[in-house]
Scaffold this active site. Structure first.
Site: not given
Ligand code: NAD
Length: 421
Positions: A111
């Protein structure tokens, strides 16, 4: 075998290791072998000087942790966040090792993170940061070494810049150094939607297993970024009623269900969910406690804790985000009989299609989107059942079962390779 006691919930890495320890104890694996996966293989901190738009020089701190390469190249996203720290990146790297092992794809875990606030950075500044980050890590990245991907606040543009920077130094185009790229430069069809699609597949499997009608379910989604918005869209298409969603500024709620297509239009214009007509406002804390059948935390870590776990109405929690449930929070959910599909299974759709992207890049042959989606299902559905099987066999919750399955696979590989000798 006696391992260290549980560390409690204060530190994400220690809390993660406490969960590893418990799973390892139940498996009764060799303590020495387990030690290998209890510690990361390599941690790098880099300092990234960047000329900002205002003419000033700023130095940003970046991290890359490679937890394991036992089963294949290290694999894991890079996040931009103001509060990212080494312990968080360590925990996330260890989860990646487990996640890849649970869905049985040939990757280890890694990561990365850069401590910065993307809300206050221009696109040009973000490009400079990620290019510098890539240059600093050049020797340890590569298709056979470590393959980054998007995470919080990074997307396919950042991945394109990584691919370009790495290729400039390699003096040849190396598409397979990173996944989650735009399709025009070697990205996979279906990658952008893959994590949300995986969440949807988990909801379908959970509904079958627990014998309820998914199309009649009410769903709440925290976080409306890549994972949350796609999960909401796909579940909406299956007939679920999406009653609440949120982003970092807060949430919106409608008992009758939100119009998801209109919500996407609203976001295009206004960037945030706030002000979407015909809905009630709710803060992120309140959102988690809304009446619903399925709750999908898809924002960030530590959202469901001992403080609010008793107030959650959902029958099933599908962890789109990494680490949204604390150890103490989970205990309460277990006592209440709430089923938690753990992050390392629930959001593994992303890394699975990243694996497909890496395979396609190395073959130079690209698959149709329906082929990608079908193969994603081929990986995730059996993985779900394997985790359920471990859970039944060892009488543990799904998270512990997933850790057990993951640890068992990594330990088996290390044992077979004999790399500990
Ligand atoms: P992103 O940046 O596209 O979206 C994050 C969303 O969460 C946004 O809408 C943001 O406004 C909101 N947010 C951020 N902090 C917040 C908080 N404290 N309270 C409420 N809302 C909040 O990110 P993503 O890629 O969708 O990732 C989201 C989660 O999923 C993370 O934990 C990431 O590690 C996990 N994840 C992502 C992927 C991927 O392929 N993108 C894969 C596996 C896991």
């Amino acid at each position: 075998m006696i391992l260290e006691p549980s560390y409690g919930d204060e530190n994400l890495y220690e809390a993660t290791m406490a969960r590893f320890d418990r799973a390892a104890q139940l498996l009764d694996i060799d303590r020495g072998l387990y030690k290998i996966i209890r510690y990361p293989m390599r941690e790098v901190t880099v300092y990234l000087p960047v000329l900002m738009d205002n003419g000033q020089i700023e130095v940003f701190t970046g991290y890359r942790v490679q937890h394991s390469i036992a089963r294949g190249p290290a694999k894991g996203g890079i996040r931009f966040a103001p509060d990212v720290n080494l312990d968080e990146v360590r925990a996330l790297a260890a989860w990646m090792t487990m996640k890849c092992a649970v869905v049985n794809i040939p990757f280890g875990g890694a990561k990365g993170g850069v401590k910065c606030d993307p809300q206050h950075l221009s696109e040009k500044e973000q490009e400079k940061i990620i290019r510098r980050y890539t240059s600093e890590l050049l020797e340890i990245l590569g298709p056979e070494k470590d393959v980054p991907a998007p995470d919080m606040n990074t997307n396919e543009k950042h991945m394109a810049w990584i691919m370009d920077t790495y290729s400039m130094h390699a003096r040849q185009t190396v598409t397979a150094v990173v996944t989650g790229k735009p399709a025009s430069i070697g990205g996979s069809r279906g990658r952008r939607e893959a994590t949300g699609r995986g969440v949807m597949i988990m909801c379908q499997q959970a509904a079958k297993w627990l014998n309820f009608d998914l199309s009649k379910s009410r769903v709440v989604v925290q976080g409306f970024g890549n994972v949350g918005s796609v999960s909401a869209m796909l579940l909406d298409r299956l007939g679920c009623k999406i009653v609440g969603v949120s982003d970092i500024q807060g949430g919106i709620y409608s008992e009758n269900g939100l119009n998801i297509d209109a919500l996407f239009e609203h976001i295009k214009k206004h960037r945030f969910l706030k002000g979407f007509p015909g809905t009630k406002e709710v803060d992120n804390k309140g959102l988690l406690e809304l009446p619903c059948d399925i709750l999908i935390p898809a924002a960030t870590e530590g959202q469901i804790t001992a403080e609010n776990a008793s107030k959650i109405h959902a029958r099933v929690i599908v962890e789109g985000a990494n680490g949204p449930t604390s150890v103490d929070g989970e205990k309460i959910l277990d006592e209440r009989g709430v089923i938690v599909i753990p992050d390392i299974l629930a959001n593994a759709g992303g890394v699975t299609v990243s694996y497909f992207e890496w395979v396609q890049d190395r073959m130079g042959y690209f698959w149709r989107e329906d082929v990608v989606n079908e193969r994603l299902e081929d990986v995730l559905v059996p993985s779900f059942h394997e985790v359920v099987e471990y859970s039944t066999r060892f009488q543990v919750n799904l998270r512990t079962a997933a850790y057990m399955l993951g640890i068992q696979r990594v330990v088996d590989t290390i044992k077979t390779r004999g790399i500990y000798a």
